[in-house]
Design a protein around this motif. Structure first.
Motif, PDB file in Angstrom:
ATOM      1  N   PRO A 179       0.816  -1.222   0.000  1.00 35.35           N
ATOM      2  CA  PRO A 179       0.000   0.000   0.000  1.00 35.35           C
ATOM      3  C   PRO A 179       0.848   1.270   0.000  1.00 35.35           C
ATOM      4  O   PRO A 179       0.523   2.250  -0.691  1.00 35.35           O
ATOM      5  N   ALA A 180       1.935   1.276   0.769  1.00 29.63           N
ATOM      6  CA  ALA A 180       2.798   2.465   0.825  1.00 29.63           C
ATOM      7  C   ALA A 180       3.417   2.757  -0.537  1.00 29.63           C
ATOM      8  O   ALA A 180       3.514   3.917  -0.956  1.00 29.63           O
ATOM      9  N   TRP A 181       3.824   1.698  -1.235  1.00 31.33           N
ATOM     10  CA  TRP A 181       4.400   1.862  -2.562  1.00 31.33           C
ATOM     11  C   TRP A 181       3.381   2.424  -3.539  1.00 31.33           C
ATOM     12  O   TRP A 181       3.695   3.304  -4.344  1.00 31.33           O
ATOM     13  N   LYS A 182       2.148   1.955  -3.483  1.00 33.34           N
ATOM     14  CA  LYS A 182       1.095   2.443  -4.365  1.00 33.34           C
ATOM     15  C   LYS A 182       0.845   3.934  -4.154  1.00 33.34           C
ATOM     16  O   LYS A 182       0.679   4.696  -5.110  1.00 33.34           O
ATOM     17  N   HIS A 183       0.815   4.367  -2.905  1.00 32.26           N
ATOM     18  CA  HIS A 183       0.603   5.781  -2.596  1.00 32.26           C
ATOM     19  C   HIS A 183       1.762   6.629  -3.126  1.00 32.26           C
ATOM     20  O   HIS A 183       1.555   7.704  -3.700  1.00 32.26           O
ATOM     21  N   PHE A 184       2.968   6.138  -2.942  1.00 32.91           N
ATOM     22  CA  PHE A 184       4.145   6.871  -3.401  1.00 32.91           C
ATOM     23  C   PHE A 184       4.171   6.965  -4.918  1.00 32.91           C
ATOM     24  O   PHE A 184       4.472   8.019  -5.495  1.00 32.91           O
ATOM     25  N   LEU A 185       3.827   5.860  -5.581  1.00 37.36           N
ATOM     26  CA  LEU A 185       3.800   5.840  -7.042  1.00 37.36           C
ATOM     27  C   LEU A 185       2.726   6.772  -7.586  1.00 37.36           C
ATOM     28  O   LEU A 185       2.912   7.417  -8.624  1.00 37.36           O
ATOM     29  N   HIS A 186       1.632   6.867  -6.870  1.00 39.55           N
ATOM     30  CA  HIS A 186       0.556   7.776  -7.274  1.00 39.55           C
ATOM     31  C   HIS A 186       1.059   9.220  -7.277  1.00 39.55           C
ATOM     32  O   HIS A 186       0.742  10.004  -8.190  1.00 39.55           O
ATOM     33  N   PHE A 187       1.876   9.564  -6.290  1.00 42.69           N
ATOM     34  CA  PHE A 187       2.455  10.904  -6.232  1.00 42.69           C
ATOM     35  C   PHE A 187       3.443  11.130  -7.374  1.00 42.69           C
ATOM     36  O   PHE A 187       3.416  12.165  -8.053  1.00 42.69           O
ATOM     37  N   LEU A 188       4.329  10.159  -7.610  1.00 42.78           N
ATOM     38  CA  LEU A 188       5.356  10.302  -8.641  1.00 42.78           C
ATOM     39  C   LEU A 188       4.770  10.462 -10.036  1.00 42.78           C
ATOM     40  O   LEU A 188       5.381  11.090 -10.905  1.00 42.78           O
ATOM     41  N   THR A 189       3.592   9.896 -10.269  1.00 42.06           N
ATOM     42  CA  THR A 189       2.980   9.951 -11.596  1.00 42.06           C
ATOM     43  C   THR A 189       1.872  11.001 -11.700  1.00 42.06           C
ATOM     44  O   THR A 189       1.114  11.014 -12.674  1.00 42.06           O
ATOM     45  N   SER A 190       1.788  11.875 -10.715  1.00 40.50           N
ATOM     46  CA  SER A 190       0.740  12.894 -10.719  1.00 40.50           C
ATOM     47  C   SER A 190       0.990  13.940 -11.799  1.00 40.50           C
ATOM     48  O   SER A 190       2.126  14.157 -12.242  1.00 40.50           O
ATOM     49  N   GLU A 191      -0.069  14.588 -12.225  1.00 40.47           N
ATOM     50  CA  GLU A 191       0.040  15.592 -13.277  1.00 40.47           C
ATOM     51  C   GLU A 191       0.951  16.741 -12.866  1.00 40.47           C
ATOM     52  O   GLU A 191       1.743  17.241 -13.678  1.00 40.47           O
ATOM     53  N   SER A 192       0.884  17.165 -11.624  1.00 38.55           N
ATOM     54  CA  SER A 192       1.710  18.290 -11.159  1.00 38.55           C
ATOM     55  C   SER A 192       3.190  17.961 -11.250  1.00 38.55           C
ATOM     56  O   SER A 192       4.007  18.813 -11.631  1.00 38.55           O
ATOM     57  N   VAL A 193       3.561  16.727 -10.920  1.00 41.81           N
ATOM     58  CA  VAL A 193       4.973  16.322 -10.995  1.00 41.81           C
ATOM     59  C   VAL A 193       5.433  16.261 -12.446  1.00 41.81           C
ATOM     60  O   VAL A 193       6.513  16.747 -12.794  1.00 41.81           O
ATOM     61  N   PHE A 194       4.600  15.681 -13.320  1.00 41.88           N
ATOM     62  CA  PHE A 194       4.962  15.619 -14.734  1.00 41.88           C
ATOM     63  C   PHE A 194       5.109  17.020 -15.336  1.00 41.88           C
ATOM     64  O   PHE A 194       6.049  17.295 -16.081  1.00 41.88           O
ATOM     65  N   ARG A 195       4.196  17.898 -15.000  1.00 37.28           N
ATOM     66  CA  ARG A 195       4.263  19.260 -15.549  1.00 37.28           C
ATOM     67  C   ARG A 195       5.499  19.997 -15.048  1.00 37.28           C
ATOM     68  O   ARG A 195       6.125  20.775 -15.779  1.00 37.28           O
ATOM     69  N   LEU A 196       5.868  19.759 -13.800  1.00 34.37           N
ATOM     70  CA  LEU A 196       7.025  20.425 -13.207  1.00 34.37           C
ATOM     71  C   LEU A 196       8.312  20.047 -13.921  1.00 34.37           C
ATOM     72  O   LEU A 196       9.147  20.908 -14.215  1.00 34.37           O
ATOM     73  N   PHE A 197       8.466  18.754 -14.240  1.00 38.70           N
ATOM     74  CA  PHE A 197       9.730  18.289 -14.796  1.00 38.70           C
ATOM     75  C   PHE A 197       9.752  18.243 -16.319  1.00 38.70           C
ATOM     76  O   PHE A 197      10.771  18.554 -16.931  1.00 38.70           O
ATOM     77  N   LEU A 198       8.663  17.858 -16.951  1.00 46.14           N
ATOM     78  CA  LEU A 198       8.677  17.699 -18.397  1.00 46.14           C
ATOM     79  C   LEU A 198       8.489  19.005 -19.144  1.00 46.14           C
ATOM     80  O   LEU A 198       9.110  19.246 -20.164  1.00 46.14           O
ATOM     81  N   LYS A 199       7.563  19.836 -18.653  1.00 47.00           N
ATOM     82  CA  LYS A 199       7.276  21.122 -19.306  1.00 47.00           C
ATOM     83  C   LYS A 199       6.987  20.948 -20.794  1.00 47.00           C
ATOM     84  O   LYS A 199       7.401  21.739 -21.635  1.00 47.00           O
ATOM     85  N   ASP A 200       6.264  19.876 -21.116  1.00 43.04           N
ATOM     86  CA  ASP A 200       5.847  19.616 -22.489  1.00 43.04           C
ATOM     87  C   ASP A 200       4.450  20.202 -22.671  1.00 43.04           C
ATOM     88  O   ASP A 200       3.496  19.730 -22.055  1.00 43.04           O
ATOM     89  N   PRO A 201       4.297  21.238 -23.511  1.00 39.86           N
ATOM     90  CA  PRO A 201       3.000  21.903 -23.643  1.00 39.86           C
ATOM     91  C   PRO A 201       1.895  21.021 -24.197  1.00 39.86           C
ATOM     92  O   PRO A 201       0.713  21.337 -24.053  1.00 39.86           O
ATOM     93  N   GLY A 202       2.239  19.904 -24.821  1.00 44.75           N
ATOM     94  CA  GLY A 202       1.208  19.055 -25.396  1.00 44.75           C
ATOM     95  C   GLY A 202       0.983  17.761 -24.644  1.00 44.75           C
ATOM     96  O   GLY A 202       0.189  16.925 -25.091  1.00 44.75           O
TER      97      GLY A 202
END
Length: 261
Positions: A179-202
């Motif tokens: 369960p702890a891993w699932k919660h952590f993975l949910h955070f790592l794959t969140s939209e806010s994290v992706f937008r912060l690092f990728l900065k891909d407009p599309g």
């Protein structure tokens, strides 16, 4: 930022966003059933999809990308394949250790267009570090792999060695999917994290609002863990370890058994 002109004038168009493969080229080749009479239109991305689709021996492939840097990367890989032997190409791209990538670059640069040569002349640090791992997408996932290796080092070492899918499934069910891993993975794959690092407009432009990206990605990861050996999956190996395993799993066009056919 959905207007192409706005994108071209942004920092997005002056960096490599995707430097390696994240597609299943085997499935694409099977689905498309490419033959010698086919003309293929393909998004360039990291260039690896284009190179793998060539294994279908089409009449022609046209690779396009809104970001010109991606086309320069494809030129670089194409030049490396034309000029270097198999092992040297793996070293040049970053898959194998190497301290003379600039030497290899000087050996292949005459194959590049004027625009591509100018770009790489200004980005020699990217070449020295190994270009296949230098995209924003790859850097993001290398960071994720570093975090995962820090919190689950022994589990990762075990997971990437299984040669039997039943043994891998048992390990995933009993040791990996906590369960702890699932919660952590949910955070790592969140939209806010992706937008912060990728900065891909599309990146999220065509994702329906009702779709949860974390839940979808986690479900696909679970499917892969339960049905495919990590040892043979180059992308999952990269995601978990931050590198490819040159002995067991590489992008399709770089697999030695494919090249030797």
């Amino acid at each position: 930022m959905n207007n192409p002109n706005d994108i071209l004038q942004s920092t997005y168009a002056n960096r490599i966003s995707y430097s390696g493969p994240n597609e299943d080229s085997r499935s694409e080749l099977k689905a498309l059933n490419i033959n010698k009479n086919d003309n293929i239109l393909c998004v360039t991305g990291g260039g690896d999809r284009v190179l793998s689709l060539l294994l279908g021996k089409p009449k022609k492939i046209t690779a396009i990308d809104l970001n010109p840097c991606q086309n320069y990367l494809l030129e670089l890989k194409k030049a490396g394949i034309q000029e270097l032997n198999y092992e040297d190409f793996l070293k040049f791209t970053g898959i194998l250790p190497c301290n003379k990538r600039l030497h290899f670059y000087n050996k292949i640069k005459h194959h590049l267009s004027k625009e591509a040569e100018s770009f790489w002349r200004e980005n020699t640090k990217t070449i020295k570090r190994g270009p296949i791992f230098e995209g924003a997408f790859e850097k993001h996932f290398k960071l994720i792999s570093t975090i995962i290796k820090t919190i689950r080092p022994s589990k990762i070492r075990t997971l990437v060695t299984f040669k039997n899918i039943e043994e891998q499934r048992k390990f995933v069910e009993q040791k990996w999917n906590t369960p702890a891993w699932k919660h952590f993975l949910h955070f790592l794959t969140s939209e806010s994290v992706f937008r912060l690092f990728l900065k891909d407009p599309g990146f999220y432009q065509y994702v329906p609002q009702q779709v949860s990206i974390p839940e979808y990605l986690i479900s696909r990861m679970d499917h892969s863990l339960m049905n495919h050996l990590i040892l043979e999956n180059f992308f999952m190996t990269f995601l978990l370890t931050g590198k490819y395993n040159p002995e067991h799993g590489l992008p399709l066009y770089l697999e030695k058994k494919i090249i030797q056919q």
